[in-house]
Design a protein around this motif. Structure first.
Motif, PDB file in Angstrom:
ATOM      1  N   THR A 264     -15.217  14.370  -3.886  1.00 33.34           N
ATOM      2  CA  THR A 264     -14.862  15.768  -4.111  1.00 33.34           C
ATOM      3  C   THR A 264     -13.371  15.958  -3.847  1.00 33.34           C
ATOM      4  O   THR A 264     -12.867  15.576  -2.787  1.00 33.34           O
ATOM      5  CB  THR A 264     -15.675  16.697  -3.200  1.00 33.34           C
ATOM      6  N   ILE A 265     -12.684  16.533  -4.825  1.00 35.93           N
ATOM      7  CA  ILE A 265     -11.242  16.786  -4.714  1.00 35.93           C
ATOM      8  C   ILE A 265     -11.032  18.291  -4.616  1.00 35.93           C
ATOM      9  O   ILE A 265     -11.345  19.023  -5.555  1.00 35.93           O
ATOM     10  CB  ILE A 265     -10.481  16.222  -5.933  1.00 35.93           C
ATOM     11  N   LEU A 266     -10.539  18.748  -3.483  1.00 34.48           N
ATOM     12  CA  LEU A 266     -10.287  20.171  -3.268  1.00 34.48           C
ATOM     13  C   LEU A 266      -8.783  20.431  -3.304  1.00 34.48           C
ATOM     14  O   LEU A 266      -8.013  19.684  -2.688  1.00 34.48           O
ATOM     15  CB  LEU A 266     -10.831  20.621  -1.908  1.00 34.48           C
ATOM     16  N   TYR A 267      -8.377  21.490  -4.012  1.00 35.25           N
ATOM     17  CA  TYR A 267      -6.955  21.824  -4.014  1.00 35.25           C
ATOM     18  C   TYR A 267      -6.746  23.289  -3.630  1.00 35.25           C
ATOM     19  O   TYR A 267      -7.554  24.156  -3.963  1.00 35.25           O
ATOM     20  CB  TYR A 267      -6.301  21.530  -5.369  1.00 35.25           C
ATOM     21  N   GLY A 268      -5.667  23.512  -2.904  1.00 34.65           N
ATOM     22  CA  GLY A 268      -5.223  24.859  -2.571  1.00 34.65           C
ATOM     23  C   GLY A 268      -3.801  24.999  -3.052  1.00 34.65           C
ATOM     24  O   GLY A 268      -2.914  24.245  -2.627  1.00 34.65           O
ATOM     25  N   SER A 269      -3.562  25.943  -3.960  1.00 33.61           N
ATOM     26  CA  SER A 269      -2.273  25.983  -4.660  1.00 33.61           C
ATOM     27  C   SER A 269      -1.782  27.408  -4.819  1.00 33.61           C
ATOM     28  O   SER A 269      -2.526  28.277  -5.263  1.00 33.61           O
ATOM     29  CB  SER A 269      -2.432  25.329  -6.043  1.00 33.61           C
ATOM     30  N   GLN A 270      -0.529  27.646  -4.454  1.00 38.07           N
ATOM     31  CA  GLN A 270       0.055  28.971  -4.627  1.00 38.07           C
ATOM     32  C   GLN A 270       0.745  29.099  -5.981  1.00 38.07           C
ATOM     33  O   GLN A 270       0.648  30.112  -6.649  1.00 38.07           O
ATOM     34  CB  GLN A 270       1.055  29.262  -3.503  1.00 38.07           C
ATOM     35  N   THR A 271       1.452  28.056  -6.387  1.00 39.92           N
ATOM     36  CA  THR A 271       2.217  28.130  -7.638  1.00 39.92           C
ATOM     37  C   THR A 271       1.711  27.169  -8.708  1.00 39.92           C
ATOM     38  O   THR A 271       2.192  27.194  -9.836  1.00 39.92           O
ATOM     39  CB  THR A 271       3.709  27.813  -7.387  1.00 39.92           C
ATOM     40  N   GLY A 272       0.772  26.296  -8.368  1.00 40.89           N
ATOM     41  CA  GLY A 272       0.236  25.380  -9.365  1.00 40.89           C
ATOM     42  C   GLY A 272       0.533  23.917  -9.107  1.00 40.89           C
ATOM     43  O   GLY A 272      -0.061  23.036  -9.741  1.00 40.89           O
ATOM     44  N   ASN A 273       1.457  23.597  -8.180  1.00 45.75           N
ATOM     45  CA  ASN A 273       1.808  22.198  -7.950  1.00 45.75           C
ATOM     46  C   ASN A 273       0.632  21.392  -7.409  1.00 45.75           C
ATOM     47  O   ASN A 273       0.376  20.273  -7.852  1.00 45.75           O
ATOM     48  CB  ASN A 273       2.996  22.097  -6.996  1.00 45.75           C
ATOM     49  N   SER A 274      -0.089  21.947  -6.431  1.00 46.16           N
ATOM     50  CA  SER A 274      -1.223  21.221  -5.855  1.00 46.16           C
ATOM     51  C   SER A 274      -2.309  21.008  -6.902  1.00 46.16           C
ATOM     52  O   SER A 274      -2.953  19.953  -6.947  1.00 46.16           O
ATOM     53  CB  SER A 274      -1.800  21.986  -4.660  1.00 46.16           C
ATOM     54  N   LYS A 275      -2.518  21.999  -7.740  1.00 46.87           N
ATOM     55  CA  LYS A 275      -3.503  21.855  -8.816  1.00 46.87           C
ATOM     56  C   LYS A 275      -3.087  20.728  -9.750  1.00 46.87           C
ATOM     57  O   LYS A 275      -3.920  19.920 -10.184  1.00 46.87           O
ATOM     58  CB  LYS A 275      -3.635  23.167  -9.590  1.00 46.87           C
ATOM     59  N   GLY A 276      -1.806  20.659 -10.061  1.00 45.46           N
ATOM     60  CA  GLY A 276      -1.312  19.595 -10.929  1.00 45.46           C
ATOM     61  C   GLY A 276      -1.508  18.223 -10.311  1.00 45.46           C
ATOM     62  O   GLY A 276      -1.928  17.274 -10.995  1.00 45.46           O
ATOM     63  N   VAL A 277      -1.211  18.090  -9.018  1.00 49.12           N
ATOM     64  CA  VAL A 277      -1.408  16.815  -8.326  1.00 49.12           C
ATOM     65  C   VAL A 277      -2.888  16.454  -8.302  1.00 49.12           C
ATOM     66  O   VAL A 277      -3.270  15.293  -8.505  1.00 49.12           O
ATOM     67  CB  VAL A 277      -0.845  16.881  -6.888  1.00 49.12           C
ATOM     68  N   ALA A 278      -3.740  17.452  -8.061  1.00 45.70           N
ATOM     69  CA  ALA A 278      -5.186  17.210  -8.015  1.00 45.70           C
ATOM     70  C   ALA A 278      -5.707  16.725  -9.368  1.00 45.70           C
ATOM     71  O   ALA A 278      -6.505  15.782  -9.437  1.00 45.70           O
ATOM     72  CB  ALA A 278      -5.909  18.486  -7.591  1.00 45.70           C
TER      73      ALA A 278
ATOM     74  N   GLN B 125       0.102  33.240 -20.475  1.00 40.86           N
ATOM     75  CA  GLN B 125      -0.622  34.461 -20.159  1.00 40.86           C
ATOM     76  C   GLN B 125       0.174  35.288 -19.161  1.00 40.86           C
ATOM     77  O   GLN B 125       0.952  34.733 -18.372  1.00 40.86           O
ATOM     78  CB  GLN B 125      -1.984  34.129 -19.542  1.00 40.86           C
ATOM     79  N   PRO B 126      -0.030  36.603 -19.153  1.00 38.29           N
ATOM     80  CA  PRO B 126       0.578  37.414 -18.096  1.00 38.29           C
ATOM     81  C   PRO B 126       0.145  36.874 -16.730  1.00 38.29           C
ATOM     82  O   PRO B 126      -1.031  36.597 -16.504  1.00 38.29           O
ATOM     83  CB  PRO B 126       0.002  38.806 -18.357  1.00 38.29           C
ATOM     84  N   GLY B 127       1.113  36.696 -15.853  1.00 35.08           N
ATOM     85  CA  GLY B 127       0.854  36.109 -14.546  1.00 35.08           C
ATOM     86  C   GLY B 127       1.386  34.696 -14.428  1.00 35.08           C
ATOM     87  O   GLY B 127       1.592  34.195 -13.318  1.00 35.08           O
TER      88      GLY B 127
ATOM     89  N   VAL C  12      12.532  24.137 -20.742  1.00 38.33           N
ATOM     90  CA  VAL C  12      11.571  24.997 -20.054  1.00 38.33           C
ATOM     91  C   VAL C  12      10.146  24.489 -20.254  1.00 38.33           C
ATOM     92  O   VAL C  12       9.876  23.690 -21.154  1.00 38.33           O
ATOM     93  CB  VAL C  12      11.651  26.458 -20.558  1.00 38.33           C
ATOM     94  N   TYR C  13       9.254  24.963 -19.425  1.00 43.66           N
ATOM     95  CA  TYR C  13       7.815  24.696 -19.580  1.00 43.66           C
ATOM     96  C   TYR C  13       7.071  25.823 -18.878  1.00 43.66           C
ATOM     97  O   TYR C  13       7.636  26.538 -18.040  1.00 43.66           O
ATOM     98  CB  TYR C  13       7.430  23.346 -18.962  1.00 43.66           C
ATOM     99  N   VAL C  14       5.804  26.001 -19.206  1.00 40.38           N
ATOM    100  CA  VAL C  14       4.991  27.054 -18.605  1.00 40.38           C
ATOM    101  C   VAL C  14       4.177  26.475 -17.456  1.00 40.38           C
ATOM    102  O   VAL C  14       3.541  25.430 -17.592  1.00 40.38           O
ATOM    103  CB  VAL C  14       4.053  27.693 -19.647  1.00 40.38           C
ATOM    104  N   GLU C  15       4.218  27.156 -16.333  1.00 37.12           N
ATOM    105  CA  GLU C  15       3.399  26.809 -15.168  1.00 37.12           C
ATOM    106  C   GLU C  15       2.287  27.842 -15.077  1.00 37.12           C
ATOM    107  O   GLU C  15       2.541  29.010 -14.767  1.00 37.12           O
ATOM    108  CB  GLU C  15       4.253  26.832 -13.897  1.00 37.12           C
ATOM    109  N   ASN C  16       1.072  27.431 -15.389  1.00 37.10           N
ATOM    110  CA  ASN C  16      -0.055  28.359 -15.348  1.00 37.10           C
ATOM    111  C   ASN C  16      -0.324  28.815 -13.926  1.00 37.10           C
ATOM    112  O   ASN C  16      -0.219  28.040 -12.978  1.00 37.10           O
ATOM    113  CB  ASN C  16      -1.316  27.701 -15.919  1.00 37.10           C
ATOM    114  N   ASN C  17      -0.689  30.076 -13.777  1.00 34.72           N
ATOM    115  CA  ASN C  17      -1.005  30.622 -12.457  1.00 34.72           C
ATOM    116  C   ASN C  17      -2.319  31.382 -12.549  1.00 34.72           C
ATOM    117  O   ASN C  17      -2.351  32.583 -12.797  1.00 34.72           O
ATOM    118  CB  ASN C  17       0.117  31.551 -11.969  1.00 34.72           C
ATOM    119  N   ASP C  18      -3.416  30.652 -12.354  1.00 31.84           N
ATOM    120  CA  ASP C  18      -4.736  31.274 -12.440  1.00 31.84           C
ATOM    121  C   ASP C  18      -5.042  32.154 -11.236  1.00 31.84           C
ATOM    122  O   ASP C  18      -6.076  32.822 -11.205  1.00 31.84           O
ATOM    123  CB  ASP C  18      -5.815  30.189 -12.573  1.00 31.84           C
TER     124      ASP C  18
END
Length: 604
Positions: free
Chosen positions: A69-83, A276-278, A442-448
């Motif tokens: 099980t891989i759990l990630y906690g991410s404020q801006t998306g970096n941890s999600k990307g690493v996960a 997306q907005p956000g 540039v690139y888009v960093e998704n923020n769910d």
């Protein structure tokens, strides 16, 4: 069109079908893609020809082996990307993986886990990201179960510029250890440049796991992932940015404002990029050549000195302009610079951690080398610096309105120190050095973790002083285009009404049309006593609570260190007062808002 098998009724997928297929494929795991390919082949009558296990066999194999099980906690998306990146490497080994955001994970499930990977960022003063708060607090509570059968690994993401570097990752490790869990590999603490260290860590972890996690599929079938590969290769990313064009950089604060805030418009034409907005926009930038020349003078180095970076030979000038971080200071540079130059006074500063942190908070790299000048060889200077990293800006537009453009609201950082003018790295690049018509990567960093409600009839409360207003401009453009009927309430603050009311005519237009239901303004310097957004929130506490009781979502964007904390304190107080709740009950109320994604923050 005639296919190879002579079927004249065959035709290629339409663009809409291809987009649907690609979108679906990108959301599937490797095992799901393999199963889906067999399923589709079965529909075509050729499933027996494929070396793919049946769905029943796949399910049985997965059910009888241990799961990672891989759990990630991410404020801006970096941890999600690493996960996601680590999951891909684990799947290549054939491990059965389950990737979950901490916000979607049931903490009590921990007692059933056998192998756990935690990938989590730290923000503010050692704070856990919003989506990790519940699990973080659960592990520290009396409810946390003993975990003698759990094996785990932790990756912490942070920035050595901050005092509490990777604190959340350290906390997760200490709490898991206290509950009896056993580490598989040593915890990895990542600075802003983490790709190489994460790759080495993943290789080490997978080597440890290979005898414990039996592969789900053979190496032959594990390589069958053409759809996912095609999707991933078609997207622009941090490593593969899009070369966009600057359309406009316009100052939107008044002549006498204490702030220089710019409205930036960038063309994404021909990129196919969707956001997306956000979401945030990652912006790569070059350092100011004038700044680089100051560093060369202070270190007695030359622009044409040859250096090596990541195995590539280039001039020192090129390295300092486009490859290395010069505007953010951090203790690692001071330590390496002092070791290479043996500067005695700088050594004294290093010995006082509190004084060093305070000094670095107001100093750029150039300020350090000019205050402590010393001769250093070019390669040692390069090795003391860390690679440049892109800056993330909250997107201030909706594609429903601006189509193939993206808009930003950027505070141009510029100040004088020791008779010299310093600028922010990316903000100076976008505001003054990059000319209209020139290119920017540039690139888009998704923020769910910062999304409008799925139901357009849901009311929203937006709190965004200063440049924190950016995503709310996108929210309103989106709701306007969708003809959403949900109520919208904006809290905005800045120093002066006449100089600093960002996008004033747009907000007044939304108010006049009825799209914006209410606006509460806090211009701190327009009266003797300073007034901030949290003061307006407090004054409107009864109505704010009523909106929350009606199902409103509440959003905060802006400064994490002061504003966001003050707003949350005020929110807790107004819930307690107008909801007739105790402090503990109010805290649980706000926690429930966060868990149901009705309380979201985009803070920095």
């Amino acid at each position: 069109m005639t296919s190879n098998n002579g079927n004249k009724n065959f035709s290629a997928l339409t663009e809409q079908q291809m987009q649907l297929l690609s979108s679906t494929a990108s959301s599937l795991s490797k095992e799901q893609l393999i199963w889906a390919s067999g399923f589709l082949a079965g529909l075509a009558g050729s499933v027996s020809a494929l070396p793919i296990p049946s769905s029943a066999q796949s399910v049985q194999n997965i059910a009888t082996q241990a799961t990672l099980t891989i759990l990630y906690g991410s404020q801006t998306g970096n941890s999600k990307g690493v996960a996601n990146s680590y999951k891909a490497s684990a799947l290549e080994k054939g491990f059965n993986c389950n990737l979950v955001s901490m916000s979607d994970y049931k903490p009590r499930q921990l007692k059933n886990e056998t192998h756990l990977v935690v990938i989590v960022s730290t923000h503010g003063e050692g704070d856990a990201p919003d989506d990790a708060v519940e699990l973080y607090e659960f592990l520290a509570s009396k409810k946390a179960p003993k975990l003698p059968n759990l094996k785990f690994a932790v990756v912490g993401l942070g920035d050595t510029s901050y005092e509490f570097f990777c604190q959340t990752g350290k906390d997760f490790e200490s709490r898991l250890l206290a509950l009896g869990a056993k580490p598989i590999v040593e915890r990895l603490d990542c600075d802003v440049d983490y790709e190489a260290s994460v790759a080495a860590w993943a290789e080490s972890l997978n080597a440890k796991l290979k005898d414990e996690l039996v592969p789900v599929v053979s190496s032959q079938t594990a390589s069958l992932n053409p759809a996912a590969s095609a999707v991933s290769q078609s997207l622009y990313s941090k490593k593969k940015p899009f070369s966009a064009t600057l359309n406009e950089s316009l100052k939107i604060t008044g002549r006498d404002s204490v702030k220089d805030i710019r409205h930036i418009e960038i063309s994404l034409e021909d990129s196919g990029i969707a956001y997306q907005p956000g979401d945030a926009l990652g912006v790569w930038f070059n350092n100011d050549e004038a700044l680089v020349k100051r560093i060369l003078a202070a270190t007695s180095t030359k622009a044409d000195d040859k250096v090596s970076l990541a195995g590539t030979q280039l001039s020192l000038m090129e390295a300092l302009v486009s490859k290395l971080e010069l505007t953010l200071s951090y203790p690692g540079f001071v330590k390496s610079y002092q070791a290479a130059t043996e500067h005695a006074e700088l050594g004294n500063l290093l010995s006082d951690k509190a004084a060093l942190r305070e000094y670095l908070s107001i100093s750029q790299i150039v300020d350090i080398v000019e205050k402590y000048p010393a001769k250093i060889d070019a390669q040692s200077l390069v090795e003391a610096l860390r690679p440049i990293t892109p800056r993330l800006y909250s997107i201030a537009s909706s594609q429903a309105e601006v189509e193939d453009e993206v808009h930003l609201t950027v505070a141009h950082i510029e100040y004088e120190i020791n008779g010299q003018v310093n600028q922010g790295g990316a903000s100076g690049f976008l505001s003054t050095r990059l000319q209209e018509g020139e290119k920017v990567n540039v690139y888009v960093e998704n923020n769910d973790n910062f999304r409008l409600p799925a139901d357009p009839n849901t009311p929203i409360i937006m709190i965004g002083p200063g440049t924190g207003i950016a995503p709310f401009r996108a929210f309103m453009q989106e709701r306007d285009a969708l003809e959403a009927e949900g109520k919208n309430w904006l809290f905005f603050g800045n120093p002066n009404f006449t100089q600093d009311f960002l996008y004033q005519t747009e907000w007044q237009g939304y108010l006049k049309s009825g799209l914006l239901s209410k606006i509460s303004l806090a211009f701190s310097r327009d009266q003797a006593e300073k007034v901030y957004v949290q003061d307006r929130l407090r004054e409107n506490g009864k109505e704010v609570f009523a909106w929350l009781e009606q199902g409103a979502h509440i959003y905060i964007c802006g400064d994490a260190m002061r504003m966001a904390k003050d707003v949350e304190t005020t929110l807790l107080a107004l819930v307690a007062e107008h909801g007739n709740q105790s402090a503990a009950e109010a805290k649980q109320y706000v926690t429930n808002l966060r868990k149901s994604k009705r309380y979201q923050k985009d803070v920095y």
